[in-house]
Design an enzyme around this catalytic site. Structure first.
Site, PDB file in Angstrom:
ATOM      1  N   ASP A   7       0.870  -1.172   0.000  1.00 22.82           N
ATOM      2  CA  ASP A   7       0.000   0.000   0.000  1.00 22.82           C
ATOM      3  C   ASP A   7       0.910   1.226   0.000  1.00 22.82           C
ATOM      4  O   ASP A   7       2.091   1.122   0.334  1.00 22.82           O
ATOM      5  CB  ASP A   7      -0.888  -0.041   1.248  1.00 22.82           C
ATOM      6  CG  ASP A   7      -1.645   1.256   1.455  1.00 22.82           C
ATOM      7  OD1 ASP A   7      -2.296   1.703   0.501  1.00 22.82           O
ATOM      8  OD2 ASP A   7      -1.553   1.826   2.561  1.00 22.82           O
ATOM      9  N   ASP A  29      -7.109  -1.995   3.290  1.00 23.67           N
ATOM     10  CA  ASP A  29      -6.151  -3.048   2.941  1.00 23.67           C
ATOM     11  C   ASP A  29      -6.568  -4.414   3.473  1.00 23.67           C
ATOM     12  O   ASP A  29      -5.972  -5.431   3.097  1.00 23.67           O
ATOM     13  CB  ASP A  29      -4.764  -2.710   3.505  1.00 23.67           C
ATOM     14  CG  ASP A  29      -4.199  -1.420   2.938  1.00 23.67           C
ATOM     15  OD1 ASP A  29      -4.337  -1.218   1.713  1.00 23.67           O
ATOM     16  OD2 ASP A  29      -3.638  -0.626   3.706  1.00 23.67           O
TER      17      ASP A  29
END
Length: 650
Positions: A347, A544
């Protein structure tokens, strides 16, 4: 939500059944029974030979109490289950250890039988303890889902209702500082909304009439009205919940080295021992009685004591060492897989970057008094609670304190009067006339992923400031480390393609995938696993979570959301990516030592089998060599307890 909870319960149950081999729920009773067996064995050992009958009886009871759960309740049951599932005989070492203990008892070596069971069962319980709590929890994730909404009645009155009762077309009021209850579209009002729960981006988005808003995001300083566009079960946040549940239920972890090797070895021993007993009298001068005795000696010699202990001390040492250096592991299986990763995805915000914008560039007209304009900028930004304001205030120090009456207008920015002139700080699109010089700088900085704000005097742009969430100090070295090992690196971000590419280029990442929603992240991880093999995902946000669960190894940044930490397999404390590099190095060392132990254990077994066949070894010699080899592999594993000295990442 009740439906989601039921699905979670059902899928969690299925998951436990599918992964029974790896996640045993022993409870306390089997462990208590093990200690009963251990105590009885110790009592038997201190008895002298005058109490041989009592001594042997205590050893037999110890074999049953210490070994029943592991050998029968798990070993026999799992052998049957795995044989049915694989449609071929698939035994495990539990069975072999049970037969070895029986064989030792039949030839009068009750202590050897008890010792084999105590070592094997103890190693089994110890390894499961080391695995810790690996089940993913999504309680905090579910708590983030809004449960009530402010429903606007036909007469304009406000009524608090359950979110699950809302229908498409309903109109709602969202108060300043409140949580957006469900996906919809703004009908009236302007505001800023923190959408980090959905897209991971730390910078709030400005919203006005006609813009989409998402459930579970946080409203800023202004109240607005909205129209519901999706039912609760179809919102983006509900999709996150469903994906986490679905991925958790479908997830399968690669078997450990021992689990892959075990069935083949046990099958070979189970076939070889009876064959020796039957063939030996026909091919040698052994009697049938001697053949049976030698066969039982071989069974004891072939029992994988050292093999059973070959992973426990290694994984415990690795887990302990990493914990001391700020990496928490929820199971040694994940550390084992970390050594084998072929791809790793990151990420952006808060993972590769620092998680908040910083001023990187500024430019002001040469005719402007920089000191004066900086004082004005600081005076304006002091009256704002926008993240960009904090970044600007951290960058600039005022020389002279100025008191300005500031107006904060969504879409236009900050405005204020000083010495008869109007000053404004706003986004580039809010200015109608801009010189080519500033436009070009805006284009150049934006292409590097920077957020640009203009500074104007009486609506005439006199300067601009560039801000960016810059990569952390450890990010570049971490990416280089994995690339040098031939591991594919990917940046997955909800940011624009331009911002994602800018960060990816600065860090040298192999692949950048931008404009990604949470459900997209999960699908991307699926594709990476299919294309490259074992895949890790590093993230820190709620958005996420589906990808962290879908990945073979989910890795959370310790300063990230509780949800990301809960659903991950490894946690890097203090958001330090260099700890990930260290974890990978330790996992490689762990794998190397495990293979050393396996090879050594099998060489010892081979040696004992050979000397037993030619009549040079008896039970006593086998016991000494067995336990000596077990001690060797345990000490070899404990080498990982040495905390590595801090070195360069490369």
């Amino acid at each position: 939500m009740d439906k989601i909870k039921k699905e979670q319960s059902h899928e969690g149950h299925s998951h436990e059944e599918q992964n029974h081999d790896h996640q045993h729920n022993h409870g306390k009773a089997p462990v208590y029974l093990y200690f009963v067996g251990l105590v009885l064995s110790l009592i038997a050992l201190v008895l002298n030979e005058n109490y041989e009958g009592l001594q042997n009886s205590l050893f037999l009871i110890a074999i049953v109490t210490a070994g029943y759960h592991v050998i029968v309740a798990e070993g026999l049951k799992e052998t049957i289950e795995r044989t049915k599932n694989n449609q071929k005989f698939t035994p495990n070492s539990h069975i072999l250890m049970g037969l070895a203990a029986i064989g030792a008892s039949l030839i009068g070596e009750f202590w050897e039988g008890a010792l084999l069971i105590l070592i094997f069962s103890g190693a089994h319980f110890l390894e499961d303890y080391a695995e810790g709590k690996s089940k993913r929890e999504i309680t905090k994730l579910m708590e983030m889902n809004p449960t009530t909404a402010r429903f606007i009645m036909p007469d304009g009155a406000i009524k608090v209702v359950d979110v699950e009762e809302l229908k498409v077309g309903d109109q709602l009021q969202v108060l300043n500082g409140g949580q957006v209850p469900i996906d919809g579209i703004i009908l009236s009002g302007t505001t800023t909304i923190d959408e980090s729960a959905i897209n991971g981006e730390s910078m709030p988005k400005e919203k006005t009439k006609g813009d989409l808003v998402f459930g579970s995001t946080i409203n800023g300083t202004s109240t607005f009205s909205m129209e519901v566009t999706k039912e609760n079960k179809d919102t983006v946040f509900s999709k996150i919940l469903q994906l986490v549940n679905q991925n958790q239920g479908n997830q399968t972890k690669a078997a450990s080295i021992i689990q892959k090797f075990e069935p083949k070895y046990v099958t070979f021993v189970l076939l070889a021992i009876p064959l020796v007993m039957l063939v030996a009298p026909l091919l040698s001068d052994w009697t049938w009685s001697e053949s049976i005795y030698r066969g039982l000696v071989l069974l004891v010699a072939a029992s994988p004591c050292a093999l059973a202990a070959s992973t426990v001390s290694v994984t415990l040492s690795a887990t302990s060492t990493l914990a001391k250096t700020g990496v928490l592991s929820k199971g040694s299986t994940y550390l084992s897989q970390l050594a084998d990763i072929k791809a790793i995805a990151f990420d952006k915000t808060g993972t590769l970057t620092r998680g908040k914008p910083e001023v990187t560039d500024d430019y002001f007209n040469d005719s402007i008094d920089r000191t004066k304009i900086v004082d004005i900028i600081v005076a304006l930004e002091k009256k704002s609670n926008h993240p960009l304001a904090n970044a600007i205030l951290e960058k600039y120090d005022e020389k002279n304190k100025i008191d300005i009456n500031v107006i904060n207008q969504i879409g236009k920015g900050l405005t204020g009067e000083y010495q008869g002139k109007n000053y404004r700080i706003g986004k580039p699109t809010s200015f109608k006339v801009v010189s080519d010089e500033y436009s070009q700088l805006n284009t150049d900085w934006a292409s590097m992923g920077k957020t640009v704000v203009y500074v104007a005097e009486d609506e005439q742009v006199i300067g601009l400031i560039g801000l960016m969430d810059i990569p952390s100090l450890e990010a570049k070295a971490t990416i280089d480390y994995f690339k040098n090992l031939g591991i594919h690196t990917t940046l997955i971000t909800g940011d624009s393609q331009m911002t994602g590419q800018a960060v990816g280029k600065a860090l040298g990442i192999d692949e950048v995938i931008a404009n990604v929603m949470p459900e997209d992240k999960s699908a991307i991880i699926d594709k990476q696993k299919a294309k490259y093999g074992i895949t890790a995902m590093v993230g820190d946000g709620v958005n996420d979570a589906p990808a962290l669960v879908k990945a073979d190894i989910g890795i959370a940044m310790g300063d990230g959301t509780d949800v990301a930490v809960d659903v991950s397999d490894l946690v890097l404390m203090k958001n330090d990516l260099s700890k990930l590099v260290n974890a990978h190095k330790v996992s490689l060392k762990m794998k190397q030592i495990i293979w050393q132990n396996i090879i050594f254990s099998m060489l010892v077994v081979t040696f004992l089998v050979v000397v037993s066949l030619i009549g040079l070894a008896d039970i006593t010699i086998s016991v000494i060599i067995h336990e000596g080899s077990t001690l060797v592999v345990i000490l070899n594993g404990l080498r990982l307890l040495r905390t590595p000295k801090k070195r360069s990442l490369l």
